[in-house]
Design an enzyme around this catalytic site. Structure first.
Site, PDB file in Angstrom:
ATOM      1  N   ASP A  51      65.198  24.361  35.174  1.00 15.01           N
ATOM      2  CA  ASP A  51      65.520  23.398  36.725  1.00 15.01           C
ATOM      3  C   ASP A  51      64.435  23.267  37.044  1.00 15.01           C
ATOM      4  O   ASP A  51      63.853  22.261  37.485  1.00 15.01           O
ATOM      5  CB  ASP A  51      66.645  24.008  36.626  1.00 15.01           C
ATOM      6  N   SER A  52      62.898  24.024  36.765  1.00 14.39           N
ATOM      7  CA  SER A  52      61.696  23.782  36.954  1.00 14.39           C
ATOM      8  C   SER A  52      61.801  22.134  35.944  1.00 14.39           C
ATOM      9  O   SER A  52      60.353  21.778  36.746  1.00 14.39           O
ATOM     10  CB  SER A  52      60.500  24.825  36.602  1.00 14.39           C
ATOM     11  N   ASP A  90      68.685  25.434  31.811  1.00 16.49           N
ATOM     12  CA  ASP A  90      69.796  26.471  33.025  1.00 16.49           C
ATOM     13  C   ASP A  90      70.499  25.667  33.232  1.00 16.49           C
ATOM     14  O   ASP A  90      70.545  23.725  33.423  1.00 16.49           O
ATOM     15  CB  ASP A  90      67.601  25.787  34.360  1.00 16.49           C
ATOM     16  N   LYS A 120      71.271  29.164  30.685  1.00 14.33           N
ATOM     17  CA  LYS A 120      70.844  29.902  31.828  1.00 14.33           C
ATOM     18  C   LYS A 120      71.740  30.072  32.936  1.00 14.33           C
ATOM     19  O   LYS A 120      71.157  29.161  33.593  1.00 14.33           O
ATOM     20  CB  LYS A 120      69.049  30.632  31.951  1.00 14.33           C
ATOM     21  N   GLU A 122      70.995  31.699  37.490  1.00 11.80           N
ATOM     22  CA  GLU A 122      70.723  33.049  38.429  1.00 11.80           C
ATOM     23  C   GLU A 122      71.589  33.358  39.346  1.00 11.80           C
ATOM     24  O   GLU A 122      72.563  32.968  39.501  1.00 11.80           O
ATOM     25  CB  GLU A 122      69.445  32.042  39.437  1.00 11.80           C
ATOM     26  N   GLU A 189      61.560  37.436  37.171  1.00 14.68           N
ATOM     27  CA  GLU A 189      60.476  36.738  37.584  1.00 14.68           C
ATOM     28  C   GLU A 189      60.086  37.384  38.728  1.00 14.68           C
ATOM     29  O   GLU A 189      60.580  37.907  39.560  1.00 14.68           O
ATOM     30  CB  GLU A 189      60.958  35.080  38.122  1.00 14.68           C
TER      31      GLU A 189
END
Ligand code: KIV
Length: 271
Positions: A51-52, A90, A120, A122, A189
């Site tokens: 999602d970057s 993501d 993925k 978070e 991270e």
């Protein structure tokens, strides 16, 4: 060690086998067909449709604005390019935190509409129910602990996480939970290298670090940072292999000069 050409297709089982034989796992981000094709041909093990993309592709300040539809667009472009790498996508902010049913619906859309291989998300204990439900549908899940950019407004800064004992203990217990739930891997991270080592050694499943130190089982970077396309982002963990921003800018200036000076197109560059 160079690329293992014997492996025709990277699966989650291949990723696990790499950890078992202490072979480092490589992961890079990709958001479009052309870049994914280059990275896949180079032999990177995992391509993350991160999602970057919200920052790198769309120019947003955070990862929060990117939508599920936009992630699916990026992911399907990447999947069309890939022959070997495992493609992980993501789950964007808002597509899984609400409840586990929403998380599964978002995941099913990603898997059906993009053809990706895994998702993925978070967080640790907070997203336990979502992880369980996604896994029960047979979709592999990669976790993400430490600096979790979707929670930037809770933390307030992008500084190193889990430096204090209490936060380090919570991270360790979340990492063990993700493994127990059945995640096949997790990103760590921006945490102290010593903690990255401790977590990686305590787990059977592979860890993939971004600022998580050399003892993580693999490493990931945002491709545009690694190639120096992004301009002023220079955190300590980043190695910039090229300065493509400058190279592309200079090449573009060359093109402009060639057109303006009537050098391009020449006799051979026309019909
Ligand atoms: O979105 C992303 O690019 C990521 C990496 C930084 C791991 O999550």
């Amino acid at each position: 060690m160079s690329v293992n050409k014997e492996i025709k297709r990277i699966t989650t089982h291949v990723i696990q086998a790499m950890k078992n034989r202490s072979e480092k796992i490589t992961m890079l981000t990709a958001y479009d067909f052309s870049m994914a094709r280059i990275l896949d041909e180079a032999g990177v093990d995992v391509l993350l449709v991160g999602d970057s993309a919200s920052n790198v592709m769309a120019g947003h300040e955070t990862t929060l604005p990117i939508t599920l539809d936009q992630m699916i667009y990026h992911a399907s472009s990447v999947v069309r390019a890939v022959k070997r790498a495992l493609v992980v996508v993501d789950l964007p902010f808002g597509s899984y935190q609400g409840n586990s049913k929403i998380a599964l619906e978002s995941t099913i859309r990603i898997m059906k509409e993009s053809g990706a291989h895994a998702v993925k998300l978070e967080g640790g204990a907070e997203v336990e129910e979502s992880i369980k439900r996604i896994l029960s549908a047979g979709v592999p899940v990669m976790g993400h602990l430490g600096l979790t950019p979707q929670s930037i407004y809770k933390f307030g800064t992008y500084t190193v996480r889990a430096k204090k004992e209490a936060e380090a203990q919570k991270l360790m217990s979340d990492a063990k939970l993700l493994q127990e739930l059945g995640c096949f891997s997790m990103v760590l991270e921006k945490i102290p290298a010593e903690l990255g080592k401790k977590v990686s050694e305590s787990l059977d499943i592979p860890t993939i670090g971004i600022g998580g130190g050399p003892d993580c089982d693999g490493q990931v970077l945002v491709t545009h940072d690694m190639l120096g396309i992004t301009k002023d982002f220079k955190p300590r963990f980043l190695r910039r292999y090229l300065e493509l921003f400058d190279t592309i800018k200079e090449t573009t200036q060359q093109y402009i000069n060639d057109v303006k000076s009537l050098d391009f197109p020449n006799d051979k560059e026309q019909y």
